[in-house]
Design a protein around this motif. Structure first.
Motif, short mmCIF file in Angstrom:
data_model
loop_
_atom_site.label_atom_id
_atom_site.label_comp_id
_atom_site.label_asym_id
_atom_site.label_seq_id
_atom_site.Cartn_x
_atom_site.Cartn_y
_atom_site.Cartn_z
N GLY A 1 7.13 -5.05 2.32
CA GLY A 1 5.53 -4.99 3.23
C GLY A 1 5.29 -6.54 3.70
O GLY A 1 4.17 -6.49 4.14
N THR B 1 2.26 -9.48 1.14
CA THR B 1 1.14 -8.59 0.94
C THR B 1 -0.17 -9.38 0.57
O THR B 1 -1.26 -8.65 0.39
CB THR B 1 1.32 -7.26 0.16
N TRP C 1 -3.10 -9.14 2.51
CA TRP C 1 -4.11 -8.05 2.61
C TRP C 1 -5.42 -8.37 1.70
O TRP C 1 -6.47 -7.47 1.81
CB TRP C 1 -3.60 -6.71 1.75
N PRO D 1 -0.39 -3.02 -10.53
CA PRO D 1 0.60 -2.21 -9.54
C PRO D 1 1.67 -2.82 -8.82
O PRO D 1 2.25 -2.40 -8.25
CB PRO D 1 -0.32 -1.28 -8.68
N GLU D 2 1.48 -4.17 -8.41
CA GLU D 2 2.34 -5.03 -7.93
C GLU D 2 3.31 -5.80 -8.31
O GLU D 2 3.99 -6.66 -7.81
CB GLU D 2 1.20 -5.75 -6.86
N LYS E 1 -2.51 -8.01 -4.05
CA LYS E 1 -3.06 -7.61 -2.71
C LYS E 1 -4.71 -7.54 -3.32
O LYS E 1 -5.37 -6.96 -2.59
CB LYS E 1 -2.73 -5.97 -2.85
N CYS F 1 -6.36 -5.80 -5.79
CA CYS F 1 -6.90 -4.67 -6.00
C CYS F 1 -8.12 -4.70 -7.09
O CYS F 1 -8.95 -3.89 -7.11
CB CYS F 1 -5.81 -3.51 -6.63
N ILE G 1 -7.67 -4.31 -10.60
CA ILE G 1 -7.45 -3.65 -11.67
C ILE G 1 -7.32 -4.54 -12.75
O ILE G 1 -7.88 -4.38 -13.83
CB ILE G 1 -6.44 -2.77 -11.38
N THR H 1 5.47 -4.44 -1.84
CA THR H 1 5.77 -3.17 -1.42
C THR H 1 4.49 -2.81 -0.45
O THR H 1 3.53 -3.29 -0.10
CB THR H 1 5.69 -2.13 -2.48
N ARG H 2 4.83 -1.72 0.39
CA ARG H 2 3.81 -1.04 1.03
C ARG H 2 2.91 -0.29 0.62
O ARG H 2 2.11 0.51 1.26
CB ARG H 2 4.44 -0.52 2.52
N ALA H 3 2.95 0.15 -0.65
CA ALA H 3 1.79 0.71 -1.36
C ALA H 3 0.75 0.30 -0.98
O ALA H 3 0.39 -0.78 -1.01
CB ALA H 3 2.01 0.68 -2.75
N CYS H 4 -0.35 1.25 -1.12
CA CYS H 4 -2.11 0.83 -0.89
C CYS H 4 -2.30 -0.07 -1.97
O CYS H 4 -1.85 -0.03 -2.99
CB CYS H 4 -2.75 1.90 -0.87
N THR H 5 -3.32 -0.78 -1.90
CA THR H 5 -3.97 -1.68 -2.69
C THR H 5 -4.53 -0.78 -3.90
O THR H 5 -5.13 0.02 -3.55
CB THR H 5 -5.16 -2.48 -2.25
N GLY H 6 -4.17 -1.14 -5.14
CA GLY H 6 -4.42 -0.50 -6.19
C GLY H 6 -3.91 0.92 -6.34
O GLY H 6 -4.38 1.98 -7.25
N CYS H 7 -2.56 1.21 -5.97
CA CYS H 7 -2.01 2.31 -5.98
C CYS H 7 -1.59 2.78 -7.45
O CYS H 7 -1.08 1.90 -8.13
CB CYS H 7 -0.62 2.43 -5.08
N ALA I 1 2.31 3.17 -8.13
CA ALA I 1 2.78 1.88 -8.30
C ALA I 1 2.84 1.45 -9.80
O ALA I 1 4.02 1.16 -10.24
CB ALA I 1 2.18 0.72 -7.45
N PRO J 1 -10.61 0.33 -5.30
CA PRO J 1 -9.12 0.34 -6.08
C PRO J 1 -9.35 -0.13 -7.48
O PRO J 1 -8.67 0.12 -8.34
CB PRO J 1 -8.43 -0.61 -5.17
#
Lengths: 104, 399, 300
Positions: free
Chosen positions: A20, A23, A26, A56-57, A74, A76, A78, C20-26, C29, C219
């Protein structure tokens, strides 16, 4: 240069980072770790690693201190939310200078 | 060994001899006796293969696609609506370049329901990127299955071996079953360039962009359009490879002929009937009758429909007065698909040469409507006299 | 009984690359990353169109370090059968096959193939990641979207029908193992995958997946919201081993506690439930209470 001699003739992907792109771009907020609050840092022993588990990343390392790969993070949040000691805070990217950003 | 059996058994024996690893099938008439026979081979231990009784045709081809991607030689068979239900998977198998072989036992498609023979099912899959072979008798069926595996694996393109339901699938004829050693000499075990495995992890059929893109090694990889162009390019190349297959086959088994077309009394003929499958053998009877009347007619079976042997057909038909294309399928709103393709080939190769034949189209046998040889003879006789109509002429119609 | 995995005992090897192209906080994932740790290297994956198709990367780059076959929407489980058959015919018995499909790909378009493979008893793990809608196409309703949720094609009234209970459908196939998991409990997911890997036939694992854009939340709260679904008794973690139903992990503890968080808190955490009226929430609370009264009774 075309793809005439490419080694595959179908969609046959091989794995690598950054499909991607970078990232990290983002990100709106950046996770910042306060090692004085971080459990494994304080104990200097393997412990907690909630940030690593829930990322998640795959951008937080299971190390002391945990390192965050800002090239791909990204933002997020979390990790900040799941950290039991609030050792990670999310800081607005605008608060960082361009020089800080270049260091990423 | 010469035996007398039905066409479905001829296909099943071909699959047995090719040492197929994975068979998946869902019942549909008139394909069922073929896959039932294969289940017997597997359950009795005569054949070392996995037989998967799937819950739909869509899944039948899904099993073949996945098994082929994991390195297995695969087979399925279907008819009519079963083939239509597979349609998404048919396209997928071609785009993924998997050498699956599938027998299509030709049958009319619904609605309304009709279980009898025509060729609308396989013709409707013309543009999917599969090679299509059509058989006219049982010997051709068993031989086509064997040739199909060799060719499919050589060019990484799936193949439909099409034969008429009932007329071939359920009738009994004598044919030669080749020795296993000869088939083994002709066809080596399947060794794909890549088969899914954890030691060389690859991610297959991922989303592919409109444009080219750099891969992880820094090499420029195809976009979707390049991948699709290569399918077209290698479809065209497979005409040459099919000729090679035919020659190898003839060398080992001592039979065969032209890989693309099957002419009967065409050399001196002024009018040629053209068709796909068993109909062309029935037309031979009409040709014999008309020859006795002094009308110089011949008949040509098209054995290879995709890729289309345009050059071979134009060469064989140039200078003829007329070509009459008999079809058991059509592209609704225009005419038979074969006649359109044939006219296109003649235009491409013969336009302006002064040796362009007149072309007519006859539609018949739709939904199993009885094709009487005397009707074929009459239609051919009339067409040889003058062009009957610009539109396709339907014979046997009782409207 | 196997020891429960802890964060410290969770394998450190990663099978997914960053970026990856997953959304932020997916949420997917997280579940995918931990799920692959449980499956391990000797696994072939099957993925139909879904958010995971995007997460996995665009040709020629893959984010996943395991071999994977992308297949058509309706054919996931049949493709698993095909790979198993190919492996068997080649005598490769050490390789596991795992299908990862979304809730639409499972409860709607993929159900026929899944039922077929389960009925045949084909030996693979089917993981359904349930973000409760067609999130990859912009959050339309699916069979597992819960009642009351606003989606892109239930835009004003919310979904009017109940969530389809896919594990119960799979239970009717008499599988050796069925489990309900959540991305918010990754260690439980890890243990359940590990537990069933060597069990016979088809294994089915359902994973509740918080989805920031589809569910409408910041997220950072994804894990908390997934936990809230469990702690309110709205979504239960359980397993069905050879027909025997048992609550597990956090849900099992709730039986001991005899105390659920009001489901209102879960609904109010996401904008997709913003039109749920108090009376509807009360009705759902009533259903949850009745379900849990059954659990408590069994426990006595």
């Amino acid at each position: 240069m075309g793809t005439r001699n490419y080694r595959r003739k179908t969609s046959h992907s091989e794995h690598g980072p950054g499909d991607g792109g970078r990232t990290g771009s983002w990100r709106v907020e950046r996770p910042v770790l306060n090692t004085s609050l971080c459990i494994p840092c304080k104990r200097n022993a393997e412990a907690c690693f909630m940030c690593w588990l829930f990322c998640p990343e795959v951008v937080i390392s299971r190390t002391i201190p945990p390192a965050i790969d800002l090239e791909y993070c990204k933002g997020c949040g979390i990790c900040a939310e799941e950290c039991p000691t609030k050792a990670i805070t999310m800081v607005d990217e605008a608060d960082f200078t361009d020089e800080d950003k270049d260091k990423e | 060994m010469h035996i007398i059996e039905n066409g479905n058994v001829a296909a099943a024996l071909g699959v047995l001899l090719c040492r197929v690893n994975v068979i998946a099938a869902y019942p549909i008439t008139p394909q069922t006796p073929l896959t039932e026979r294969l289940s017997e081979y597997v359950e009795s231990g005569e054949m070392q293969a996995e037989y998967i009784p799937v819950e739909s045709e869509h899944s039948a081809l899904a099993v073949c696609i996945a098994a082929s991607s994991a390195g297995a030689r695969t087979f399925t068979a279907t008819s009519a609506n079963g083939l239509l239900y597979m349609h998404e998977q048919v396209q997928w198998a071609a785009g993924a370049r998997l050498p699956i072989v599938m027998c299509v036992v030709n049958r009319a498609v619904g609605a309304p329901w009709n279980v009898w023979n025509d060729q609308q099912d396989s013709i409707s899959q013309r543009d999917t990127g599969w090679i299509q072979m059509y058989c006219s008798d049982h010997q051709q069926i068993i031989d086509a299955v064997i040739k199909a595996y060799w060719l499919a694996e050589k060019v990484s393109i799936p193949i439909m071996v099409c034969y008429d339901g009932y007329i071939l699938s359920h009738t009994y004829m004598p044919f030669d079953v080749p020795d296993q050693e000869k088939v083994d000499a002709f066809l080596s075990p399947f060794r794909p360039d890549y088969a899914l495995n954890p030691d060389q992890p690859a991610n297959l059929n991922t989303v592919t962009l409109p444009d080219v893109r750099m891969d992880v090694r820094g090499e420029l990889a195809h976009g979707y359009m390049e991948i699709r162009y290569l399918l077209q390019e290698e479809m065209r190349t497979s005409l040459t490879v099919a000729a090679e297959a035919e020659k190898r086959f003839a060398d080992i088994f001592g039979r065969g002929g032209d890989p693309y077309i099957e002419p009967y009394l065409c050399a001196d003929a002024q009018y040629i009937a053209v068709g796909l499958g068993s109909l062309t053998y029935q037309l031979r009877v009409s040709v014999d009758v008309l020859r006795k009347e002094g009308i110089k007619v011949g008949v040509m079976g098209v054995r290879f429909y995709r890729p289309f042997p345009d050059e071979a057909l134009a060469e064989a038909l140039k200078g003829k007065k007329g070509v009459i294309v008999f079809e058991k399928a059509l592209s609704y709103g225009y005419e038979g698909a074969l006649v359109s393709d044939l006219k296109s080939a003649l235009y491409d190769h013969l336009a302006g040469t002064g040796v362009m034949p007149m072309v007519q189209n006859i539609i018949l046998g739709i939904g199993g409507r009885d094709i009487r040889t005397e009707d074929l003879t009459q239609a051919l006789r009339a067409a040889a006299k003058s062009r009957v109509s610009r539109q396709p002429v339907w014979i046997g119609l009782k409207l | 009984m196997q020891a429960k995995t802890t964060i410290l005992s969770l394998p450190t090897q990663e099978f997914v690359h960053p970026g990856t192209r997953a959304c932020t906080g997916c949420g997917l994932a997280i579940a995918y990353r931990v799920g692959l740790k449980a499956l391990g290297k000797d696994t072939i994956l099957i993925v139909p169109p879904s958010c995971l198709t995007v997460l996995q990367g665009l040709f020629p780059i893959a984010s996943t370090k395991l071999p994977c076959l992308n297949v058509t929407f309706a054919s996931t489980a049949a493709a698993a059968t095909g790979i198993l058959a190919a492996l068997k015919s080649q005598g490769k018995t050490n390789i596991k096959v795992a299908a990862w499909a979304g809730d639409g790909g499972t409860s709607d378009i993929g159900l026929q193939a899944l039922s077929g493979a389960a009925e045949r008893g084909d030996n693979f793990i089917y993981l359904c990641y349930d973000n409760e809608g067609y999130m990859n196409t912009g959050a339309q309703r699916s069979g597992t979207t819960p009642i009351g949720a606003l989606t892109a094609n239930t835009p004003f009234k919310g979904k009017l029908q109940q969530k389809k209970d896919v594990p119960a459908i799979m239970a009717a196939h008499n599988l050796s193992y069925i489990a309900a998991c959540s991305a918010s409990y990754p260690l439980d997911l890890f243990d359940k995958i590990r537990k069933c890997v060597d069990m016979p036939g088809t294994k089915y694992i359902h994973i509740h997946i918080p989805c920031p854009p589809g569910w409408g939340y910041d997220p950072r709260y994804g894990i908390k919201i997934g936990r809230l679904a469990v702690e309110t008794g709205y979504y239960d973690l359980y397993e069905i081993v050879n027909g025997e139903f048992k609550l597990t992990a956090a849900s099992e503890k709730l039986v001991e506690k005899r105390k659920l968080i009001p489901v209102r808190e879960y609904f109010r955490s996401q904008s997709r439930f913003k039109i749920l009226a108090d009376t509807q929430i009360a009705e759902i609370q009533h259903q949850i209470d009745a379900k849990w009264a059954g659990y408590y009774k069994k426990d006595e």
